[in-house]
Scaffold this motif. Sequence first.
Motif: not given
Length: 118
Positions: A52-54, A62-66
């Motif tokens: 959820f935080g990401c 995009r890297l945080a989403q991954i």
Amino acid sequence: MPVSRNLIVFAALNGAMAVAVGAFAAHGAGPQIKTLLTTGAQYQMVHAVFAFGCAQWIVGGRLAQIAGWLGALGGLIFCLSLALIAFLSAPAFGAVAPAGGLLMIAGWVCLVIAALRS
């Protein structure tokens, strides 16, 4: 990058499952499976919040989403493998748990990289 609605939904479903598994462990599980279920639920809940935080961290890109997807998927796989060991008395699923653990670790490493890049 916009907030990832799909990741938030997946994280929320993971959180709901973690509460259900944890509640069953606390109130309906026998002593032999209680530890397995409690451990799985704890890891799944932590990684639901992580995801959820990401999903909310737009600067991470995009890297945080991954990272969020890796963490949430890893938490789910880890929890499910421990639950299958507990409910089916199938220790062979113990070989699946490390895959979930590796995904969770990969998620944290991706988050470190995303933080260093942003």
